[in-house]
Design a protein around this motif. Structure first.
Motif, PDB file in Angstrom:
ATOM      1  N   LYS A 107      -3.675  -2.460   2.488  1.00 36.64           N
ATOM      2  CA  LYS A 107      -3.503  -1.471   1.182  1.00 36.64           C
ATOM      3  C   LYS A 107      -4.378  -0.391   1.136  1.00 36.64           C
ATOM      4  N   GLU A 108      -5.611  -0.504   1.696  1.00 37.34           N
ATOM      5  CA  GLU A 108      -6.583   0.676   1.611  1.00 37.34           C
ATOM      6  C   GLU A 108      -6.478   1.856   2.430  1.00 37.34           C
TER       7      GLU A 108
ATOM      8  N   GLU B  59      -3.893   3.796   0.707  1.00 36.06           N
ATOM      9  CA  GLU B  59      -4.580   4.543  -0.358  1.00 36.06           C
ATOM     10  C   GLU B  59      -4.996   5.807   0.383  1.00 36.06           C
ATOM     11  N   ASN B  60      -5.553   5.569   1.703  1.00 36.83           N
ATOM     12  CA  ASN B  60      -6.213   6.613   2.110  1.00 36.83           C
ATOM     13  C   ASN B  60      -5.024   7.529   2.897  1.00 36.83           C
TER      14      ASN B  60
ATOM     15  N   LYS C 190      -4.101   9.996   0.124  1.00 36.80           N
ATOM     16  CA  LYS C 190      -4.836  10.944  -0.116  1.00 36.80           C
ATOM     17  C   LYS C 190      -4.987  11.980   1.250  1.00 36.80           C
TER      18      LYS C 190
ATOM     19  N   ASN D 152       3.183   6.359  -3.087  1.00 34.52           N
ATOM     20  CA  ASN D 152       2.597   4.923  -2.586  1.00 34.52           C
ATOM     21  C   ASN D 152       3.736   3.974  -2.908  1.00 34.52           C
TER      22      ASN D 152
ATOM     23  N   THR E 194       3.725   4.409   2.778  1.00 34.37           N
ATOM     24  CA  THR E 194       3.738   5.741   1.820  1.00 34.37           C
ATOM     25  C   THR E 194       4.835   6.769   2.362  1.00 34.37           C
TER      26      THR E 194
END
Lengths: 471, 471
Positions: free
Chosen positions: A165-166, A169-170, A173, A227, A253
């Motif tokens: 998940k991280e 998220e990145n 970004k 996302n 994503t």
């Protein structure tokens, strides 16, 4: 578009035709032709984003345009978001097809179908692919060239899959960062917001969006980053073996940019004389116009060719306009077409070893020494890019109204706020930033202001609800 | 494909998958995915033809993909040539469309519809446009990846209009010349022939075609150039005012190249170890593999990075393979993927200021002095290109049988000829060149030899009927 807001729509249609960007006279509503000059702007603009994606580990690929009905329908929310606007192929020749085929409205489903075949174990991740393709929407609303099309001729869509998940998220970004840089390269100011739940991409966990403000004060969505969480991954069974031997679904994503970026370059920078193109996307960056005085034609033509060869060799997109028409007409033509720099070469300048430069963005004319040609051109290009950005920023900022942070405790206050927002949207237009209040953040409020809630955006460390009339 | 002809089909399918070029596991027959590595080969190959077209005054543009039924049906012969293989869009969402829309099988009709709007007077001519787009055919025959597709993912189609018949004739010559150079750049030998009347492009006056010969001895059409005369111009009313104030219809040509050029690069140059790519289309032209001996890893890695940076700076597409696997596996991977040059860097070479180069095309390994790196690479690349061409020429030539110029006066002779041709096609395969005889040049003869008449071709100043089994 200078100071005139009222006739933007007319100006826009006019410039597409006169600067030979896009011909909309094709006999299907919402389908048109990228003319050679427009095609080049498109090419250079998408080259910039392609390079940015390539440099950040994205791979360009190409997926099929047709999507079988059952594949498109697989993710329930997703198909619901598109079912009214999908074009369906039902026949091959005179033969009815067994399974109807959709023209891709976007490519989550075909790409994730393939990803299932590619993802077995965590070391297969991340996957970061993109493609630049045509997509289709059966628009029932009023269509507009390069803005609301039935054939979106250029859709750059990136799709990623990650092990955690991280990581996803990145990736969001990173994508936001890439798009920020991309729009900055084109001098297009944007407002980044998190779209409200009721307006996010069908099938996404959440959607981050880039809006710009057009000269008529309406906002235009020009980029989105989604996302997707594990929604599609579960539907498409993107299951993989994790590092510790367990099982998990990929985290995904996706993010896209379309022809609207071309519309924005035109709309945000142009003026009453025509296009003003950032040098990095201008098909002709420098046009050379020899001033042919009787008996001295050869001097001017020779110098023009010399300057042309020097600049060409250095990689500039340069054109020597040697048409047999008056210089004034050439000036107009290239101002209309937005060539950033014009070089005028007359016999007196040549004698004095001077070169006259004209800047399309400011209309300034000035001389440099012949020996300083390359420095002069480079400096002027940089200055043009800077000025174009500043002007666009200034205009977009003038369309943003930040409201005071009052507490809206009771219904009277809310009604006053609604009236106030409506008034600003009617008069000043643009975007109104309302201090975030969860009681306001709903579809009822959106309806009451007779405009759109773009979403939640940050400004000077505070959270705001951004609202606007949109394209 | 070395000497083995029999299993070409298996080899081809295998290499597409293992070298990660094209993934055909999409759930629509004849539709697949260009994987990143394959996409890059496609990109570089089409960049070459784009440059050639741009340099000869062609303008790239982009036309709509959907064609209204009445527009496609306008030119009678043309639609007859396509009507069984056109995909039809009949619905937008749940709404039946008023007019059915075709997925373009090719773009004569949309482009000539637009040309009518652009052509008024002889000074508007010539127009030379092209686009690189996806096109669609509802193939009922057996589909094959990159060879016979339902979505032709890459169709480079050029369309021109001229003021005189002579200009159109010259355009045909220019186009043939461009294609010749293009195929030569890729080391693809071709046979150029004038297609027979019964096999010309629907709506054309005549068709010139480029065929190559695959390792299995079957020919493949990889480029066509059509002189359209005034057929389409009259249908689409491309009437203009001539220089002397009269009226005439435009004279037109069109010419196209598709994904088959990618299939040909793969098929003609590859061998049992995998791809052999011409340096100009290789996604990785040079792969650097450090040979890491215990305790001396740093020496090799540092040198590898130094060489990488030197080559990168010079614009080569270079890759430093620093994966933590045995060099032998790296060797195999990059031989499979056809990287033209491999650089091996071991501690002893480094000490002796030597660099070991490996050529994928010949399998030769040799040393150069470190100081001669750039010259060594450039010379090797040139030599690779030359060798690749020679080998392909040799193989294709070995598939061409030129028959004696006997007169076929009576039926017995014709029957003997037919038997002879059939025998050659069955055993030696490839192309048979039969001295031109107008009595043989018909569909009956074509049927009797159970193969295809490619058309009339010239060889050493003589005219031949070229016949072959085709893809």
């Amino acid at each position: 578009m200078g100071e005139t807001v009222e006739n933007f729509s007319e100006w826009y249609g006019n410039i597409l035709e006169r600067a030979e960007i896009y011909d909309l006279r094709y006999p299907i509503k919402g389908c048109g032709v990228y003319l050679p000059y427009g095609f080049k702007i498109r090419k250079y603009a998408f080259e910039i984003i392609r390079n940015m994606l390539d440099e950040t580990g994205h791979d360009e690929a190409l997926f099929p345009m047709l999507i079988p009905e059952d594949l498109l329908a697989k993710e329930g929310e997703h198909i619901k978001g598109f079912e009214d606007e999908v074009y369906w192929v039902t026949h091959g020749g005179k033969t009815p097809l067994d399974v109807k085929l959709a023209l891709r409205p976007t490519s989550e489903t075909p790409i994730y179908y393939m990803m299932k075949l590619w993802i077995k174990v965590h070391t297969d991740l991340p996957i970061k692919v993109y493609q630049v393709v045509n997509t289709f929407r059966y628009e029932t609303k009023h269509t507009r060239p390069l803005i609301r099309l039935r054939e979106i001729m250029t859709f750059k869509e990136a799709h990623t899959a990650h092990a955690t998940k991280e990581d996803a998220e990145n990736q969001v970004k990173e994508a936001i960062n890439i798009y920020k840089n991309f729009f900055d390269e084109l001098g297009i100011p944007t407002i980044i917001s998190k779209r409200p739940e009721w307006d996010k991409f069908p099938g996404a966990e959440y959607t981050m969006a880039f809006d710009t403000i057009f000269p008529d004060g309406k906002t235009m969505q020009i980029g989105t980053v989604h996302n997707l969480g594990q929604n599609f991954a579960k539907t498409f069974e993107l299951e993989f073996e994790t590092a510790d031997g367990g099982k998990d679904y990929a985290y995904q994503t996706c993010y896209g940019i379309s022809d609207r970026v071309i519309a924005s370059i035109i709309a945000l920078h142009g003026d009453e004389k025509g296009l003003i193109l950032p040098p990095n996307v201008a098909p002709i960056q420098i046009v050379i116009i020899p001033l042919l005085f009787k008996g001295k034609e050869e001097i001017a033509m020779n110098k023009a060719e010399e300057v042309y060869n020097t600049l060409k060799e250095k990689g500039f997109r340069v054109k020597l306009d040697d048409r047999d028409i008056r210089p004034g007409r050439k000036f107009n033509d290239w101002e209309l077409k937005g060539a950033p720099i014009r070089i005028e070469l007359g016999p007196r300048d040549i004698e004095n070893k001077k070169i006259t430069l004209f800047r399309r963005d400011t209309g300034e004319k000035f001389q440099i020494n012949e020996d300083d040609l390359l420095d002069g051109i480079n400096n002027t290009m940089n200055s043009i890019m800077k000025t174009i950005k500043e002007k666009a920023n200034e205009r977009v900022n003038s369309f943003i109204t930040i409201m005071d942070n009052k507490n809206n405790k009771n219904n009277n206050d809310i009604e006053a706020l609604i009236d106030n927002v409506k008034e600003i949207l009617a008069e000043k237009k643009g975007v109104v930033l309302i201090p975030y209040d969860k009681n306001l953040y709903n579809e009822e409020f959106e309806e009451s202001i007779e405009a759109s809630v773009l979403g939640i955006t940050k400004c000077n460390g505070n959270e705001y609800i951004a609202v606007a009339r949109t394209y």
